[in-house]
Design a protein around this motif. Structure first.
Motif, PDB file in Angstrom:
ATOM      1  N   ASP A 173       0.814  -1.213   0.000  1.00  0.00           N
ATOM      2  CA  ASP A 173       0.000   0.000   0.000  1.00  0.00           C
ATOM      3  C   ASP A 173       0.848   1.263   0.000  1.00  0.00           C
ATOM      4  OD1 ASP A 173       0.965   0.071   2.571  1.00  0.00           O
ATOM      5  OD2 ASP A 173      -0.978  -0.219   3.556  1.00  0.00           O
ATOM      6  N   GLY A 174       2.118   1.134  -0.337  1.00  0.00           N
ATOM      7  CA  GLY A 174       2.996   2.289  -0.471  1.00  0.00           C
ATOM      8  C   GLY A 174       3.690   2.715   0.800  1.00  0.00           C
ATOM      9  N   GLY A 175       3.481   1.994   1.906  1.00  0.00           N
ATOM     10  CA  GLY A 175       4.135   2.334   3.155  1.00  0.00           C
ATOM     11  C   GLY A 175       5.604   1.924   3.162  1.00  0.00           C
ATOM     12  N   ILE A 176       6.296   2.316   4.216  1.00  0.00           N
ATOM     13  CA  ILE A 176       7.723   2.029   4.351  1.00  0.00           C
ATOM     14  C   ILE A 176       7.907   0.567   4.740  1.00  0.00           C
ATOM     15  CG2 ILE A 176       9.828   2.558   5.659  1.00  0.00           C
ATOM     16  CD1 ILE A 176       8.622   5.412   6.052  1.00  0.00           C
ATOM     17  N   ALA A 177       8.571  -0.196   3.866  1.00  0.00           N
ATOM     18  CA  ALA A 177       8.864  -1.603   4.161  1.00  0.00           C
ATOM     19  C   ALA A 177      10.297  -1.793   4.618  1.00  0.00           C
ATOM     20  CB  ALA A 177       8.591  -2.475   2.940  1.00  0.00           C
ATOM     21  N   ALA A 178      11.210  -0.918   4.172  1.00  0.00           N
ATOM     22  CA  ALA A 178      12.615  -1.051   4.562  1.00  0.00           C
ATOM     23  C   ALA A 178      13.325   0.276   4.343  1.00  0.00           C
ATOM     24  CB  ALA A 178      13.302  -2.149   3.762  1.00  0.00           C
ATOM     25  N   PHE A 179      14.277   0.565   5.224  1.00  0.00           N
ATOM     26  CA  PHE A 179      15.103   1.753   5.047  1.00  0.00           C
ATOM     27  C   PHE A 179      16.499   1.497   5.592  1.00  0.00           C
ATOM     28  CE2 PHE A 179      13.218   2.427   9.272  1.00  0.00           C
ATOM     29  CZ  PHE A 179      14.272   2.908  10.030  1.00  0.00           C
ATOM     30  N   ARG A 180      17.417   2.360   5.184  1.00  0.00           N
ATOM     31  CA  ARG A 180      18.788   2.342   5.706  1.00  0.00           C
ATOM     32  C   ARG A 180      19.089   3.711   6.274  1.00  0.00           C
ATOM     33  NH1 ARG A 180      21.493   1.990   1.203  1.00  0.00           N
ATOM     34  NH2 ARG A 180      22.063   4.197   1.234  1.00  0.00           N
ATOM     35  N   THR A 181      19.689   3.736   7.461  1.00  0.00           N
ATOM     36  CA  THR A 181      20.141   4.994   8.044  1.00  0.00           C
ATOM     37  C   THR A 181      21.658   5.017   7.997  1.00  0.00           C
ATOM     38  OG1 THR A 181      18.222   5.161   9.510  1.00  0.00           O
ATOM     39  CG2 THR A 181      20.176   6.440  10.104  1.00  0.00           C
ATOM     40  N   GLY A 182      22.195   6.082   7.425  1.00  0.00           N
ATOM     41  CA  GLY A 182      23.635   6.150   7.236  1.00  0.00           C
ATOM     42  C   GLY A 182      24.071   5.034   6.301  1.00  0.00           C
ATOM     43  N   ALA A 187      16.713  -1.461   8.421  1.00  0.00           N
ATOM     44  CA  ALA A 187      15.481  -1.708   9.170  1.00  0.00           C
ATOM     45  C   ALA A 187      14.427  -2.223   8.204  1.00  0.00           C
ATOM     46  CB  ALA A 187      15.005  -0.423   9.844  1.00  0.00           C
ATOM     47  N   VAL A 188      13.802  -3.360   8.550  1.00  0.00           N
ATOM     48  CA  VAL A 188      12.792  -3.964   7.685  1.00  0.00           C
ATOM     49  C   VAL A 188      11.537  -4.244   8.497  1.00  0.00           C
ATOM     50  CG1 VAL A 188      14.507  -4.961   6.130  1.00  0.00           C
ATOM     51  CG2 VAL A 188      13.697  -6.318   8.063  1.00  0.00           C
ATOM     52  N   GLN A 189      10.372  -3.942   7.917  1.00  0.00           N
ATOM     53  CA  GLN A 189       9.108  -4.206   8.597  1.00  0.00           C
ATOM     54  C   GLN A 189       8.684  -5.658   8.460  1.00  0.00           C
ATOM     55  OE1 GLN A 189       7.727  -0.918  10.783  1.00  0.00           O
ATOM     56  NE2 GLN A 189       6.859  -2.931  10.526  1.00  0.00           N
ATOM     57  N   PHE A 190       9.219  -6.358   7.474  1.00  0.00           N
ATOM     58  CA  PHE A 190       8.874  -7.760   7.266  1.00  0.00           C
ATOM     59  C   PHE A 190       9.855  -8.653   8.031  1.00  0.00           C
ATOM     60  CE2 PHE A 190      11.430  -6.061   3.819  1.00  0.00           C
ATOM     61  CZ  PHE A 190      12.467  -6.965   3.704  1.00  0.00           C
ATOM     62  N   HIS A 191       9.684  -9.980   7.891  1.00  0.00           N
ATOM     63  CA  HIS A 191      10.427 -10.938   8.717  1.00  0.00           C
ATOM     64  C   HIS A 191      11.282 -11.868   7.859  1.00  0.00           C
ATOM     65  CE1 HIS A 191       8.743 -10.165  12.736  1.00  0.00           C
ATOM     66  NE2 HIS A 191       7.671  -9.777  12.071  1.00  0.00           N
ATOM     67  N   PRO A 192      12.536 -11.514   7.587  1.00  0.00           N
ATOM     68  CA  PRO A 192      13.399 -12.404   6.808  1.00  0.00           C
ATOM     69  C   PRO A 192      13.834 -13.648   7.574  1.00  0.00           C
ATOM     70  CG  PRO A 192      14.657 -10.523   7.602  1.00  0.00           C
ATOM     71  CD  PRO A 192      13.216 -10.245   7.929  1.00  0.00           C
ATOM     72  N   GLU A 193      13.691 -13.633   8.890  1.00  0.00           N
ATOM     73  CA  GLU A 193      14.209 -14.708   9.742  1.00  0.00           C
ATOM     74  C   GLU A 193      13.198 -15.806  10.015  1.00  0.00           C
ATOM     75  OE1 GLU A 193      11.662 -12.719  12.757  1.00  0.00           O
ATOM     76  OE2 GLU A 193      12.542 -12.242  10.810  1.00  0.00           O
ATOM     77  N   VAL A 194      11.962 -15.635   9.571  1.00  0.00           N
ATOM     78  CA  VAL A 194      10.871 -16.498  10.025  1.00  0.00           C
ATOM     79  C   VAL A 194      10.928 -17.879   9.378  1.00  0.00           C
ATOM     80  CG1 VAL A 194       9.129 -15.932   8.271  1.00  0.00           C
ATOM     81  CG2 VAL A 194       8.420 -16.335  10.632  1.00  0.00           C
ATOM     82  N   THR A 195      10.404 -18.876  10.099  1.00  0.00           N
ATOM     83  CA  THR A 195      10.266 -20.241   9.605  1.00  0.00           C
ATOM     84  C   THR A 195       8.796 -20.633   9.644  1.00  0.00           C
ATOM     85  OG1 THR A 195      10.500 -21.235  11.799  1.00  0.00           O
ATOM     86  CG2 THR A 195      12.544 -20.816  10.559  1.00  0.00           C
ATOM     87  N   ALA A 196       8.462 -21.748   8.989  1.00  0.00           N
ATOM     88  CA  ALA A 196       7.073 -22.209   8.992  1.00  0.00           C
ATOM     89  C   ALA A 196       6.594 -22.504  10.409  1.00  0.00           C
ATOM     90  CB  ALA A 196       6.924 -23.448   8.109  1.00  0.00           C
ATOM     91  N   GLN A 197       7.470 -23.042  11.244  1.00  0.00           N
ATOM     92  CA  GLN A 197       7.085 -23.326  12.631  1.00  0.00           C
ATOM     93  C   GLN A 197       6.697 -22.051  13.364  1.00  0.00           C
ATOM     94  OE1 GLN A 197      10.130 -25.256  14.930  1.00  0.00           O
ATOM     95  NE2 GLN A 197       8.835 -25.501  16.730  1.00  0.00           N
ATOM     96  N   VAL A 198       7.473 -20.985  13.154  1.00  0.00           N
ATOM     97  CA  VAL A 198       7.167 -19.709  13.804  1.00  0.00           C
ATOM     98  C   VAL A 198       5.850 -19.146  13.283  1.00  0.00           C
ATOM     99  CG1 VAL A 198       7.926 -17.318  14.082  1.00  0.00           C
ATOM    100  CG2 VAL A 198       9.567 -19.186  14.351  1.00  0.00           C
TER     101      VAL A 198
END
Length: 246
Positions: A173-182, A187-198
């Motif tokens: 929907d056009g919101g901030i999903a990821a940014f870099r500072t410096g 910073a990411v709003q989604f979950h790259p670390e997740v597994t099916a169990q989680v």
């Protein structure tokens, strides 16, 4: 325990949000994960000492819920210190929101939660970024018509970038999903670390789970889209490489 040059501090904010894929990625890269669980009484370090990386994981609490979760102010302080030190840092979901607050950005709340498989759209800066650019593949529709597939599970969200930040990706929907500072904090709003169990655990325990959702079905849906795990793993591996080469 004293930190060594290969050590990465990982802050887990609740048991239902574990490091997941991150643990294996760091191990394969030859990095040592120092997992701190302040909700269990682990004392966060006063500073980052000789740590070479920092990761702040997600959690169901709000980024300003200091009274109920008294380690959050110190977590925000460590995120700010990491930026000052140019220390490779990754904030995931709640971690991204804590970073935004620590660095004078803004957070808000969606009208409706963003839960489940979704796509993000990388900006030009995101495609060229050494971390986010690693996931510029794996569209949900399989033909490149949409952006990389990710797993999202949030209602709170970053609404304003901190100073000296670069937008790397937008959500559907056009919101901030990821940014870099410096040059060193991602910073990411989604979950790259997740597994099916989680995913199955969240489907049972999260207040954001849609009514009538079956945990087993949600876990199976996630497991049935391998490009989500591939994209998350690629992002985490690219972050680990930043720690190694910093």
């Amino acid at each position: 325990m004293d930190a060594h040059p290969s050590d990465v501090l990982v802050i887990e904010n609740e048991a239902d949000c574990p490091p997941g894929l991150l643990a294996d990625v760091l191990s394969r890269a030859g990095l040592t994960m120092h997992l701190h669980r302040p909700y269990r009484g682990d004392q966060l370090p006063a500073d980052l000492g000789t740590f070479e990386g920092l990761v702040v994981l997600g959690g169901g609490m709000g980024a300003r819920d200091d009274a109920e979760h008294p380690w959050l102010p110190q977590t925000r302080r460590l995120l700010a210190l990491a930026v000052d030190r140019h220390l490779p840092t990754l904030g995931i979901c709640l971690g991204a929101q804590l970073a935004a607050i620590a660095l004078e950005g803004r957070i808000g709340r969606r009208e409706q939660p963003l839960v489940g498989l979704t796509s993000i759209a990388l900006t030009d800066d995101g495609r060229e970024d050494p971390v986010l650019g690693a996931i510029d593949s794996g569209a949900l529709d399989g033909d490149g018509g949409s952006g990389p597939a990710v797993l999202s599970w949030n209602q709170d969200t970053v609404t304003g970038l901190p100073p000296h930040s670069t937008l790397l990706a937008k959500d559907e929907d056009g919101g901030i999903a990821a940014f870099r500072t410096g040059t060193s904090l991602w910073a990411v709003q989604f979950h790259p670390e997740v597994t099916a169990q989680v995913v199955g655990t969240w489907a049972r325990t999260s207040d954001l789970t849609r009514a009538g959702a079956e945990p087993e079905a949600m876990a199976a849906e996630f497991a049935g889209v391998p490009q989500v795990v591939a994209a998350g793993t690629a992002l985490l591996e690219a972050f680990a490489q930043q720690v190694l080469t910093d």
